[in-house]
Write an enzyme that holds these catalytic residues in place. Structure first.
Site, PDB file in Angstrom:
ATOM      1  N   ASP A   1       4.608   0.882  12.114  1.00  0.00           N
ATOM      2  CA  ASP A   1       3.220   0.127  11.593  1.00  0.00           C
ATOM      3  C   ASP A   1       3.200  -1.347  11.939  1.00  0.00           C
ATOM      4  O   ASP A   1       2.217  -1.867  11.592  1.00  0.00           O
ATOM      5  CB  ASP A   1       3.149   0.381  10.048  1.00  0.00           C
ATOM      6  CG  ASP A   1       3.201   1.801   9.499  1.00  0.00           C
ATOM      7  OD1 ASP A   1       3.583   1.903   8.263  1.00  0.00           O
ATOM      8  OD2 ASP A   1       2.917   2.445  10.226  1.00  0.00           O
TER       9      ASP A   1
ATOM     10  N   LYS B   1       1.005  -1.237   0.127  1.00  0.00           N
ATOM     11  CA  LYS B   1       0.045  -0.150   0.048  1.00  0.00           C
ATOM     12  C   LYS B   1       0.973   1.307  -0.100  1.00  0.00           C
ATOM     13  O   LYS B   1       0.542   2.257  -0.792  1.00  0.00           O
ATOM     14  CB  LYS B   1      -0.983   0.054   1.223  1.00  0.00           C
ATOM     15  CG  LYS B   1      -1.730   1.334   1.307  1.00  0.00           C
ATOM     16  CD  LYS B   1      -2.526   1.327   2.732  1.00  0.00           C
ATOM     17  CE  LYS B   1      -1.691   1.603   4.002  1.00  0.00           C
ATOM     18  NZ  LYS B   1      -1.414   2.914   4.310  1.00  0.00           N
ATOM     19  N   ASN B   2       1.886   1.315   0.795  1.00  0.00           N
ATOM     20  CA  ASN B   2       2.653   2.470   0.921  1.00  0.00           C
ATOM     21  C   ASN B   2       3.773   2.736  -0.012  1.00  0.00           C
ATOM     22  O   ASN B   2       4.436   3.716  -0.066  1.00  0.00           O
ATOM     23  CB  ASN B   2       3.111   2.437   2.384  1.00  0.00           C
ATOM     24  CG  ASN B   2       2.512   2.617   3.581  1.00  0.00           C
ATOM     25  OD1 ASN B   2       1.025   3.086   3.264  1.00  0.00           O
ATOM     26  ND2 ASN B   2       2.787   2.380   4.700  1.00  0.00           N
TER      27      ASN B   2
ATOM     28  N   CYS C   1      -5.228  13.287  12.660  1.00  0.00           N
ATOM     29  CA  CYS C   1      -5.496  11.666  12.467  1.00  0.00           C
ATOM     30  C   CYS C   1      -5.370  11.057  13.785  1.00  0.00           C
ATOM     31  O   CYS C   1      -4.850  11.590  14.833  1.00  0.00           O
ATOM     32  CB  CYS C   1      -4.155  11.382  11.597  1.00  0.00           C
ATOM     33  SG  CYS C   1      -4.034   9.593  11.473  1.00  0.00           S
TER      34      CYS C   1
ATOM     35  N   ARG D   1      -8.614  -0.673   4.784  1.00  0.00           N
ATOM     36  CA  ARG D   1      -7.766   0.329   4.142  1.00  0.00           C
ATOM     37  C   ARG D   1      -6.324  -0.077   3.737  1.00  0.00           C
ATOM     38  O   ARG D   1      -5.599   0.461   2.852  1.00  0.00           O
ATOM     39  CB  ARG D   1      -7.651   1.511   5.011  1.00  0.00           C
ATOM     40  CG  ARG D   1      -8.853   2.279   5.706  1.00  0.00           C
ATOM     41  CD  ARG D   1      -8.401   3.695   6.137  1.00  0.00           C
ATOM     42  NE  ARG D   1      -7.457   4.349   5.420  1.00  0.00           N
ATOM     43  CZ  ARG D   1      -7.213   5.559   5.696  1.00  0.00           C
ATOM     44  NH1 ARG D   1      -7.560   6.080   7.070  1.00  0.00           N
ATOM     45  NH2 ARG D   1      -6.298   6.358   5.026  1.00  0.00           N
TER      46      ARG D   1
ATOM     47  N   ARG E   1       0.276  14.926  12.999  1.00  0.00           N
ATOM     48  CA  ARG E   1       0.677  14.657  11.509  1.00  0.00           C
ATOM     49  C   ARG E   1       0.993  15.722  10.676  1.00  0.00           C
ATOM     50  O   ARG E   1       0.089  16.096   9.540  1.00  0.00           O
ATOM     51  CB  ARG E   1       0.263  13.430  10.728  1.00  0.00           C
ATOM     52  CG  ARG E   1       0.200  12.340  11.756  1.00  0.00           C
ATOM     53  CD  ARG E   1      -0.385  11.045  10.964  1.00  0.00           C
ATOM     54  NE  ARG E   1       0.326  10.278   9.666  1.00  0.00           N
ATOM     55  CZ  ARG E   1      -0.112   9.522   9.165  1.00  0.00           C
ATOM     56  NH1 ARG E   1      -1.111   8.938   9.456  1.00  0.00           N
ATOM     57  NH2 ARG E   1       0.607   9.142   8.249  1.00  0.00           N
TER      58      ARG E   1
HETATM   59  C1  EPZ Z   1       4.225   7.125   6.266  1.00  0.00           C
HETATM   60  O1  EPZ Z   1       3.458   7.984   6.588  1.00  0.00           O
HETATM   61  C2  EPZ Z   1       3.351   5.884   5.974  1.00  0.00           C
HETATM   62  N1  EPZ Z   1       2.151   6.202   5.101  1.00  0.00           N
HETATM   63  C3  EPZ Z   1       2.741   5.400   7.576  1.00  0.00           C
HETATM   64  O2  EPZ Z   1       2.071   4.326   7.267  1.00  0.00           O
HETATM   65  C4  EPZ Z   1       3.995   5.268   8.387  1.00  0.00           C
HETATM   66  O3  EPZ Z   1       3.660   5.218   9.794  1.00  0.00           O
HETATM   67  C5  EPZ Z   1       4.864   6.474   8.253  1.00  0.00           C
HETATM   68  O4  EPZ Z   1       5.315   6.627   6.870  1.00  0.00           O
HETATM   69  C6  EPZ Z   1       6.184   6.062   9.129  1.00  0.00           C
HETATM   70  O5  EPZ Z   1       6.745   5.075   8.784  1.00  0.00           O
HETATM   71  C7  EPZ Z   1       2.357   6.159   3.851  1.00  0.00           C
HETATM   72  O6  EPZ Z   1       3.302   5.800   3.178  1.00  0.00           O
HETATM   73  C8  EPZ Z   1       1.199   6.484   2.906  1.00  0.00           C
HETATM   74  P1  EPZ Z   1       6.224  10.509   7.886  1.00  0.00           P
HETATM   75  P2  EPZ Z   1       3.980   9.519   6.398  1.00  0.00           P
HETATM   76  O7  EPZ Z   1       6.024  11.724   7.338  1.00  0.00           O
HETATM   77  O8  EPZ Z   1       4.832   9.821   5.239  1.00  0.00           O
HETATM   78  C9  EPZ Z   1       6.115  13.834  11.440  1.00  0.00           C
HETATM   79  C10 EPZ Z   1       0.208   2.864   7.712  1.00  0.00           C
HETATM   80  O9  EPZ Z   1      -0.113   2.324   8.803  1.00  0.00           O
HETATM   81  N2  EPZ Z   1       6.018  15.046  10.288  1.00  0.00           N
HETATM   82  O10 EPZ Z   1       7.446   9.844   7.905  1.00  0.00           O
HETATM   83  O11 EPZ Z   1       2.825  10.696   6.994  1.00  0.00           O
HETATM   84  C11 EPZ Z   1       4.915  13.179  11.713  1.00  0.00           C
HETATM   85  O12 EPZ Z   1       4.074  13.722  12.219  1.00  0.00           O
HETATM   86  C12 EPZ Z   1       0.519   4.552   7.814  1.00  0.00           C
HETATM   87  O13 EPZ Z   1       0.317   2.286   6.635  1.00  0.00           O
HETATM   88  C13 EPZ Z   1       6.097  16.211  10.515  1.00  0.00           C
HETATM   89  O14 EPZ Z   1       6.423  16.726  11.719  1.00  0.00           O
HETATM   90  O15 EPZ Z   1       5.000   9.592   7.687  1.00  0.00           O
HETATM   91  C14 EPZ Z   1       5.390  12.019  12.181  1.00  0.00           C
HETATM   92  O16 EPZ Z   1       5.455  12.244  13.724  1.00  0.00           O
HETATM   93  C15 EPZ Z   1       0.353   5.142   9.035  1.00  0.00           C
HETATM   94  N3  EPZ Z   1       6.031  17.185   9.487  1.00  0.00           N
HETATM   95  C16 EPZ Z   1       6.945  11.690  11.835  1.00  0.00           C
HETATM   96  O17 EPZ Z   1       7.444  12.830  11.070  1.00  0.00           O
HETATM   97  C17 EPZ Z   1       6.051  16.495   8.062  1.00  0.00           C
HETATM   98  O18 EPZ Z   1       6.046  17.569   7.298  1.00  0.00           O
HETATM   99  C18 EPZ Z   1       6.912  10.579  10.566  1.00  0.00           C
HETATM  100  O19 EPZ Z   1       5.961  10.965   9.480  1.00  0.00           O
HETATM  101  C19 EPZ Z   1       6.020  15.299   7.853  1.00  0.00           C
HETATM  102  C20 EPZ Z   1       6.060  14.427   9.135  1.00  0.00           C
END
Ligand code: EPZ
Length: 426
Positions: free
Chosen positions: A313, A22-23, A123, A405, A128
């Site tokens: 995850d 998915k990701n 969320c 999902r 996020r």
């Molecule tokens: C991806 O989300 C995945 N989703 C998530 O999977 C996964 O948990 C996550 O990466 C971490 O591995 C998809 O790929 C669609 P991040 P993403 O940006 O890209 C903070 C699932 O269960 N952050 O790496 O949104 C954020 O709040 C999902 O399949 C900022 O502060 O994750 C978090 O605490 C859930 N500012 C951390 O960084 C930003 O601009 C990591 O988020 C972006 C992120």
């Protein structure tokens, strides 16, 4: 509003084919916006989030057609073609259902010089924000404005390559900027970039479309922008989170599963951790073979980290595993600030878990008991499925739409391995 009814106590035995990731699929589908030629994708999973991305792309003008060969459709194979982008707006109605919609911002901005995307909003697992995405686009020369719940991004003269140093690691920001930079003038460097296999898979797909990218999979990615990208074909990698989930299903039920297409290289830290719990995970020429090494599982501590560390995850699933292990384990969630929503639900099944801030302490018990429980987010819901598979009696998991999902045909896959699991209308 379906629910799942699970009667526990049956070891999972057999083989499960792991679906496409998915990701990886979500950003790769968004990458189709980068070219007016066609992108053929294979191994696209059939999930609610994938369908949301398809409807988002369709309203941008992407024509999505199943690949047909010898008169029948190839499962999971689709052609994505967008000769002309008809809208550069990602509306609230779609974005609110799926945060990954923000991944169209980079491709739209790079190709059309403008984009407006609804802010994703809150969320269940954390605030996020997308600040790292937006500051990155500003580094590429875009003008960013937040207004009426939308991000307005403009670069009428195109984007210009630059050096972007991420203060913290973000999978989504790395992916969004890698896509935008592939059409920017000059060179971009992404420093402290995410190293997840999904980022690498996106880079492979972009390279198949003619992009020039080096270093994907390391914390420093170099992209030399091109005036245009061409069409291409790409097969999505298997879903490492789905594979990790079913590995834990084999372990928690004291069963034996072969996970077809699963790749050990995407799960090295997880495999190491499972081995220290008393689970044997062996690569085969078809995937991974999983069973307990000897008797009861033993408690093991984890902390979630960015790749190659223990994935957030799989945190909820691992917690379910520890609820029946011998001893006390500590689980620290370091990526998202609110990812223990499964704890009170597991406690309803008799699990002994104490949380304090980002830490949960799990005292293993002999047996869980089935109960009605509520899904709150994707991974929390599957941890309740794992608990239900081992619990005495019946578990009713409500709000299964969370599960749909990210897990393709879950009850079918587990049912084929002996689980007593049924989807019924709530
Ligand atoms: C991806 O989300 C995945 N989703 C998530 O999977 C996964 O948990 C996550 O990466 C971490 O591995 C998809 O790929 C669609 P991040 P993403 O940006 O890209 C903070 C699932 O269960 N952050 O790496 O949104 C954020 O709040 C999902 O399949 C900022 O502060 O994750 C978090 O605490 C859930 N500012 C951390 O960084 C930003 O601009 C990591 O988020 C972006 C992120």
């Amino acid at each position: 509003m379906d629910k799942l009814v699970i009667s526990g106590g049956r070891p999972g035995r057999g083989e499960i084919t792991i679906s496409g990731s998915k990701n990886a699929a979500l950003p790769i589908m968004a990458a189709s916006l980068l070219t007016e030629e066609g992108l053929r994708l294979r191994n696209v999973p059939d999930l609610a989030d994938i369908r949301s991305m398809k409807s988002l792309l369709a309203q941008h003008g992407v024509v999505i057609e199943p690949v047909v060969s010898d008169g029948s459709e190839d499962a999971g194979a689709f052609d994505f073609t967008v000769a002309r982008i008809t809208s550069t707006t990602a509306p609230y109605d779609i974005v609110r259902k799926m945060r990954a919609s923000v991944l169209v911002l980079g491709p739209l901005l790079a190709r059309e010089g403008q984009a407006s995307v609804s802010l994703p909003g809150g969320c269940a697992i954390g605030t996020r924000p997308i600040d790292l995405h937006l500051t990155g686009f500003e580094r590429l020369g875009a003008k960013i404005e937040l207004r009426d719940g939308y991000v307005y991004a403009a670069a009428p003269n195109g984007l210009t390559g630059s050096e972007i140093v991420f203060p913290s690691i973000s999978v989504g920001a790395t992916e969004n900027l890698m896509m935008a930079a592939s059409l920017a003038a000059g060179e971009t460097q992404l420093i402290n970039a995410a190293r997840e296999p999904e980022v690498v898979d996106l880079a492979h797909c972009l390279k198949a479309m003619g992009a020039e990218i080096e270093g994907a999979g390391t914390d420093r990615i170099r992209i030399r922008g091109k005036a245009r990208l061409h069409g291409g074909e790409h097969r999505i990698i298997p879903d490492r989170i789905e594979a990790g989930t079913y590995a834990m299903a084999a372990a928690i039920t004291d069963g034996e599963l072969e996970l077809l297409d699963a790749r050990a290289s995407d799960l090295l830290f997880v495999i190491e951790t499972l081995e220290s719990c008393g689970v044997s995970v062996t690569p085969t020429n078809r995937g991974l073979h999983v069973k307990r090494a000897n008797g009861r599982l033993c408690a093991t501590d984890i902390e979630t980290q960015e790749f190659p560390g223990f994935p957030t995850d799989l945190q909820a699933q691992f917690m379910a595993l520890m609820t029946t292990a011998e001893g006390v384990s500590t689980i620290e969630e370091r990526i998202f600030e609110n990812r223990f929503m499964h704890v009170p639900e597991l406690a309803r099944m008799g699990a002994q878990i104490i949380t304090e801030g980002a830490c949960a302490t799990v005292t293993g018990c002999e047996k869980l008991r089935g109960a009605p429980v509520m899904a709150t987010d994707l991974r929390a819901s599957v941890s309740l499925v794992l608990a239900g598979l081992v619990a005495d009696g019946q578990t009713e998991l409500n709000r299964v739409y969370h599960l749909d999902r990210g897990y393709e045909r879950l009850e079918e896959k587990l049912g084929a391995c002996g689980a007593e699991i049924e989807r019924v209308p709530a």
